[in-house]
Design an enzyme around this catalytic site. Structure first.
Site, PDB file in Angstrom:
ATOM      1  N   GLY A 114      19.498  46.486  -4.966  1.00 48.61           N
ATOM      2  CA  GLY A 114      19.547  45.256  -5.751  1.00 48.61           C
ATOM      3  C   GLY A 114      20.562  44.236  -5.284  1.00 48.61           C
ATOM      4  O   GLY A 114      20.829  43.253  -5.966  1.00 48.61           O
ATOM      5  N   GLY A 127      20.231  42.349  -2.738  1.00 48.41           N
ATOM      6  CA  GLY A 127      19.577  41.183  -2.143  1.00 48.41           C
ATOM      7  C   GLY A 127      19.180  41.353  -0.691  1.00 48.41           C
ATOM      8  O   GLY A 127      19.042  40.370   0.028  1.00 48.41           O
ATOM      9  N   LYS A 128      18.941  42.589  -0.263  1.00 42.70           N
ATOM     10  CA  LYS A 128      18.564  42.822   1.128  1.00 42.70           C
ATOM     11  C   LYS A 128      17.169  42.264   1.406  1.00 42.70           C
ATOM     12  O   LYS A 128      16.948  41.575   2.405  1.00 42.70           O
ATOM     13  CB  LYS A 128      18.629  44.328   1.449  1.00 42.70           C
ATOM     14  N   HIS A 135      34.043  60.146 -32.323  1.00 43.28           N
ATOM     15  CA  HIS A 135      33.864  60.249 -30.878  1.00 43.28           C
ATOM     16  C   HIS A 135      34.126  58.893 -30.198  1.00 43.28           C
ATOM     17  O   HIS A 135      34.923  58.795 -29.266  1.00 43.28           O
ATOM     18  CB  HIS A 135      32.439  60.748 -30.592  1.00 43.28           C
ATOM     19  N   GLU A 136      33.463  57.861 -30.686  1.00 45.76           N
ATOM     20  CA  GLU A 136      33.622  56.541 -30.059  1.00 45.76           C
ATOM     21  C   GLU A 136      35.029  56.004 -30.264  1.00 45.76           C
ATOM     22  O   GLU A 136      35.597  55.372 -29.359  1.00 45.76           O
ATOM     23  CB  GLU A 136      32.576  55.553 -30.587  1.00 45.76           C
TER      24      GLU A 136
HETATM   25  P1  ADP Z   1      17.504  44.984  -2.436  1.00 49.18           P
HETATM   26  O1  ADP Z   1      16.438  44.729  -1.444  1.00 49.18           O
HETATM   27  O2  ADP Z   1      18.880  44.934  -1.859  1.00 49.18           O
HETATM   28  O3  ADP Z   1      17.314  46.211  -3.264  1.00 49.18           O
HETATM   29  P2  ADP Z   1      16.423  42.642  -3.636  1.00 49.18           P
HETATM   30  O4  ADP Z   1      16.524  41.690  -2.519  1.00 49.18           O
HETATM   31  O5  ADP Z   1      15.102  43.254  -3.875  1.00 49.18           O
HETATM   32  O6  ADP Z   1      17.512  43.780  -3.489  1.00 49.18           O
HETATM   33  O7  ADP Z   1      16.955  41.920  -4.949  1.00 49.18           O
HETATM   34  C1  ADP Z   1      16.228  41.955  -6.140  1.00 49.18           C
HETATM   35  C2  ADP Z   1      16.394  40.657  -6.900  1.00 49.18           C
HETATM   36  O8  ADP Z   1      17.740  40.471  -7.294  1.00 49.18           O
HETATM   37  C3  ADP Z   1      16.071  39.440  -6.092  1.00 49.18           C
HETATM   38  O9  ADP Z   1      14.712  39.158  -6.128  1.00 49.18           O
HETATM   39  C4  ADP Z   1      16.895  38.355  -6.761  1.00 49.18           C
HETATM   40  O10 ADP Z   1      16.227  37.858  -7.890  1.00 49.18           O
HETATM   41  C5  ADP Z   1      18.101  39.104  -7.239  1.00 49.18           C
HETATM   42  N1  ADP Z   1      19.216  38.972  -6.304  1.00 49.18           N
HETATM   43  C6  ADP Z   1      19.816  39.966  -5.623  1.00 49.18           C
HETATM   44  N2  ADP Z   1      20.826  39.488  -4.872  1.00 49.18           N
HETATM   45  C7  ADP Z   1      20.842  38.156  -5.048  1.00 49.18           C
HETATM   46  C8  ADP Z   1      21.652  37.084  -4.524  1.00 49.18           C
HETATM   47  N3  ADP Z   1      22.634  37.310  -3.659  1.00 49.18           N
HETATM   48  N4  ADP Z   1      21.374  35.849  -4.949  1.00 49.18           N
HETATM   49  C9  ADP Z   1      20.392  35.612  -5.824  1.00 49.18           C
HETATM   50  N5  ADP Z   1      19.601  36.554  -6.344  1.00 49.18           N
HETATM   51  C10 ADP Z   1      19.819  37.819  -5.980  1.00 49.18           C
HETATM   52 ZN    ZN Z   2      31.286  59.752 -25.235  1.00 51.98          ZN
END
Ligand code: ADP
Ligand code: ZN
Length: 586
Positions: free
Chosen positions: A193, A195-196, A412-413
């Site tokens: 996630g 942004g690769k 607990h909390e």
């Molecule tokens: P990865 O391939 O690293 O798992 P993704 O490129 O699929 O991640 O990212 C998923 C979504 O998260 C993107 O479609 C975008 O909406 C959001 N996102 C992730 N990184 C960025 C960034 N640097 N800027 C803007 N949006 C981002």
């Molecule tokens: Zn706990």
């Protein structure tokens, strides 16, 4: 498409059933045709009223009269029976008499069956084609991808690192004129996630070249050779386009370190990997094809992939820091109706959120605002979205919860919250609640951790103590025999942290600065002392937590009482209680 085809298969199925029913009906009425005495038959012969006699080996013969009536009579089985009839000018057939309607329904049935068979065969062939065919990986290039670097917020270093790749894709001849060798492959690595995929799309978009996206898992097939075939067909397609970006997500699915031990590794993976390497060394530098691969773990990849001439550029895509988070939030709110969103605060609160998670947060807030029919998305919607993301949806129906259970959850909390306040005063405890969530928690305590690159030993210990705070509060209040399963996930996380400290971070006694993972690779097996050290460490920390809570029992009771009253309390409530208590003591 396939659904419609499946519907057509119903047509022959229905006609087959119908003709079968019809056949049964026709033949049963037909078979009920009456039986006559042989003498009556002889009489019909003499009166010349018979048109055809149907003689077979069966004990009955069928007789058709000139007026169309049909009956059966005994087969005399004499040698000259047929001859005598023929002499009398009667037709003799050596087949059984079948009525035209019977013939029609039989042929209807047979034709339907044949059609059904053909259709079934075709559809299984279509299905298996997807499974067996090497070329059936349906990748089509996205021509005008519509992404560019403006869609990627933060990640400045990564963007810089691919800038020349974009240049090269735009103008490969220029690079070859200088004799510069461009990387054929780029590996983007980093947490999920971050942004690769987005970055790879942006590269294609900036360079304005077609984008092919596949996932490593598309190539992992049970049938040896399929993956390799698919790689070859993918590259063939891309080359047909001239310049292109080929994006392979989850490259580790095919490029994981090869296991040379007996029984390890699979032929299929090796073949796919080899095909990829061959294809990559196949095209030359001026061709203008770049393979961008993504993985969460660079260290898992086979060295063969990382060698020069293959994926020789490795770019880390990191979790966004505070300013990048602010940019990402702004980007995703750009086209949404917002009011008074405190970006700086949200950027601060979202430590360790990935870009994808941030996008999710803005989207969740938008959905909540929409459900509320609010004119704008505001901080309030963000608050709800944030809690939902971290803890799940709050259960609406809570009447079924017994007071006893609410009491336990509250203690607990409160235990977590108090220890957090004491041990990690810089992590703001933003919310404590005993409202159960759809994710299964009985309640939860949210704290906003400080942004920091490293975590030191002292800090890790304190984190573990906060995790143990819940169980400790249960124990000192209800006694050792009444502790609950509520601490399950706390214990999992604290165990994981302790184990990492002792075995991987060089923070323990028994291994010192040695890494357990590496020792295991070298055949080290004695883990008894490591285990004992982890156990002693967590026990010591637990005792410490219990004694803090016993000292602060008044505060613990007060926080618990407020939780039972209000279900959810915030940072200010907590601070007020602690200050009151401290003032009371002083
Ligand atoms: P990865 O391939 O690293 O798992 P993704 O490129 O699929 O991640 O990212 C998923 C979504 O998260 C993107 O479609 C975008 O909406 C959001 N996102 C992730 N990184 C960025 C960034 N640097 N800027 C803007 N949006 C981002
Ligand atoms: Zn706990």
């Amino acid at each position: 498409m396939n659904k419609i085809k499946n519907k057509y298969i119903l047509i022959p199925a229905i006609t087959a059933v119908l003709s079968l029913v019809f056949l049964i009906f026709v033949s049963s009425t037909f078979k009920i045709s009456k039986d006559k005495q042989y003498t009556a038959f002889l009489k019909d012969v003499s009166t010349r009223s018979i048109s055809t006699v149907y003689v077979t080996t069966s004990p009955k013969v069928q007789v058709k009269l000139n007026d169309g009536t049909i009956y059966t009579t005994d087969n005399p089985r004499t040698n000259n029976f047929k001859e005598n009839l023929l002499k009398d000018g009667i037709n003799v057939s050596e087949q059984t008499l079948t009525s035209p309607s019977e013939i029609a329904s039989i042929s209807g049935f047979v034709i339907s069956l044949i059609v059904l068979g053909i259709m079934a065969f075709k559809s299984t062939k279509r299905k298996s084609k997807g499974m067996f065919s090497a070329t059936n990986l349906d990748v089509t290039a996205v021509e005008d991808i519509g992404y560019n670097f403006a869609n990627v917020a933060g990640n400045e270093e990564a963007k810089d690192s691919v800038q020349d790749v974009v240049d090269f894709l735009k103008n490969p001849e220029k690079y070859s004129a200088y004799g510069a060798r461009m990387p054929k492959g780029v590996i983007l690595y980093g947490d999920p996630g971050t942004g690769k995929t987005l970055l790879a799309k942006a590269v294609a978009g900036e360079a304005n070249v077609p984008f092919y996206a596949v996932s490593g898992s598309d190539f992992v097939q049970i049938y040896v050779g399929v993956g390799a075939g698919r790689i070859r067909s993918l590259f063939k397609k891309a080359r047909g386009q001239g310049r292109a970006v080929i994006f392979i997500d989850e490259i580790d699915a095919i490029g994981k370190k090869r296991n040379n031990g007996p029984g390890g590794g699979s032929d299929e993976k090796d073949q796919t990997l080899n095909a990829l390497l061959t294809e990559m060394s196949g095209f030359n530098e001026t061709e203008g094809i770049i393979v961008i691969a993504a993985t969460n773990r660079l260290d898992m990849l086979d060295e063969a992939l990382l060698r020069p001439g293959r994926f020789d550029r490795h770019i880390e895509v990191t979790l966004p820091d505070v300013s990048a988070r602010e940019k990402i939030l702004k980007l995703h709110f750009k086209n949404k109706p917002i009011k008074d969103i405190d970006y700086a605060e949200w950027a601060h609160k979202t430590t360790s959120f990935s870009g994808a998670k941030l996008e999710n947060l803005t989207n969740e807030a938008a959905i909540i605002a929409c459900k509320d029919n609010a004119v704008f998305i505001s901080n309030e919607h963000m608050d709800k979205a944030y809690s939902i993301m971290l803890a799940g949806y709050e259960k609406v129906d809570r009447d079924y919860i017994k007071d006893q259970d609410r009491n336990i959850t509250a203690f607990h909390e409160a235990g977590h919250a108090l220890i957090s306040l004491k041990m990690l005063p810089k992590d703001k405890v933003s919310k404590v609640t005993i409202i159960p969530t759809t994710k299964g928690a009985g309640g939860y305590t949210l704290s906003i951790p400080e942004d920091s690159l490293y975590q030191n030993k002292d800090h890790l210990k304190k984190k573990i103590m906060v995790l143990l705070g819940g169980r400790a509060a249960e124990e000192i209040t209800f006694g050792l025999d009444h502790v609950t399963t509520g601490a399950y996930s706390d214990l999992q996380r604290s165990t994981e942290l302790i184990a990492n400290m002792v075995t991987e971070y060089g923070m323990g006694e028994s291994l010192g600065l040695l890494s357990m993972a590496k020792l295991k690779e070298s055949g080290f097996t004695n883990q008894e002392t490591v285990f004992l050290e982890c156990k002693n460490l967590i026990s010591d920390l637990y005792e410490e937590v219990k004694s803090i809570l016993l000292d602060e029992k008044d505060s613990l009771d007060a926080v618990t009482a407020l939780l039972i009253e209000k279900e959810t309390i915030c940072h200010e409530d907590l601070i007020n209680i602690i200050e009151d208590k401290n003032n009371g003591v002083a």
